[in-house]
Design an enzyme around this catalytic site. Structure first.
Site, PDB file in Angstrom:
ATOM      1  N   GLU A  82       5.811  -9.770  15.900  1.00  0.00           N
ATOM      2  CA  GLU A  82       5.292 -10.367  17.138  1.00  0.00           C
ATOM      3  C   GLU A  82       5.400 -11.881  17.100  1.00  0.00           C
ATOM      4  O   GLU A  82       5.541 -12.543  18.106  1.00  0.00           O
ATOM      5  CB  GLU A  82       3.816 -10.000  17.355  1.00  0.00           C
ATOM      6  CG  GLU A  82       3.460  -8.545  17.280  1.00  0.00           C
ATOM      7  CD  GLU A  82       3.189  -8.055  15.856  1.00  0.00           C
ATOM      8  OE1 GLU A  82       2.197  -8.460  15.241  1.00  0.00           O
ATOM      9  OE2 GLU A  82       4.007  -7.264  15.356  1.00  0.00           O
ATOM     10  N   ARG A 112       0.814  -1.218   0.000  1.00  0.00           N
ATOM     11  CA  ARG A 112       0.000   0.000   0.000  1.00  0.00           C
ATOM     12  C   ARG A 112       0.846   1.266   0.000  1.00  0.00           C
ATOM     13  O   ARG A 112       0.370   2.335  -0.385  1.00  0.00           O
ATOM     14  CB  ARG A 112      -0.999  -0.047   1.152  1.00  0.00           C
ATOM     15  CG  ARG A 112      -2.081  -1.111   0.898  1.00  0.00           C
ATOM     16  CD  ARG A 112      -3.075  -1.202   2.015  1.00  0.00           C
ATOM     17  NE  ARG A 112      -2.476  -1.506   3.296  1.00  0.00           N
ATOM     18  CZ  ARG A 112      -2.365  -2.717   3.826  1.00  0.00           C
ATOM     19  NH1 ARG A 112      -2.807  -3.753   3.167  1.00  0.00           N
ATOM     20  NH2 ARG A 112      -1.815  -2.888   5.004  1.00  0.00           N
TER      21      ARG A 112
END
Length: 172
Positions: free
Chosen positions: A97, A60
């Site tokens: 993460e 994006r």
């Protein structure tokens, strides 16, 4: 223009407990897209003297980075996931993460003294933007700042970024 009204919230995507901010509804709105690019362009012109290159992260960052580069009279440099660029690349690994990821940029894309702005649609935890900043700085280029359409403020992404200006249009 109220850009937030053009962004769709999708609960539990990509996994339960996540509220996804979907920009496809902003992109399909001609006035919203024009306003977004024009506002980002003006803020960058007001904040930075001369931008040589806009660097956008897959994917994006490509959507907003390319028209922004055009408006600023700058070049556009894509930063991609591994294996997507055809020539020799420099790369950086960064922590997620749930593991490790990697970004790549052509070795000859930037050089000593280039003035660079990094652009993406959203900053959340800041890992991808920080890794992109590492790639830019490895080339000897000057990182002028970051520009994002959306900032998810509660996730602390700004704290992971170098001490340069950070422009955002919408905060959640």
């Amino acid at each position: 223009m109220d850009l937030k009204s053009l962004i769709r919230d999708i609960p539990d995507f990509p996994k339960p407990g996540i509220l996804f901010r979907d920009i496809t509804t902003l992109l399909r709105n001609p006035d919203g897209l024009r306003h977004t690019v024009d506002t980002l362009t003006q803020q960058c012109k007001d904040r930075f003297d001369k931008i040589d290159y806009v660097v956008g992260m897959e994917s994006r960052g490509f959507i907003f980075g390319t028209p922004l580069a055009y408006q600023l009279g700058a070049g556009f440099i894509p930063v991609r996931k591994p294996g997507k660029l055809p020539a020799a690349v420099c790369r950086v690994e960064y922590e997620l993460e749930y593991g490790v990821d990697r970004l790549e940029m052509h070795e000859d894309a930037l050089g000593e003294g280039c003035r660079v702005l990094i652009v993406d649609d959203l900053i959340a935890t800041g890992g991808t933007a920080a890794a992109t900043a590492q790639l830019v700085q490895q080339t000897g280029s000057e990182l002028l700042g970051f520009a994002f359409i959306i900032e998810l403020q509660g996730l602390g992404g700004r704290e992971k970024l170098p001490d340069v200006p950070i422009l955002t249009l919408i905060e959640y």
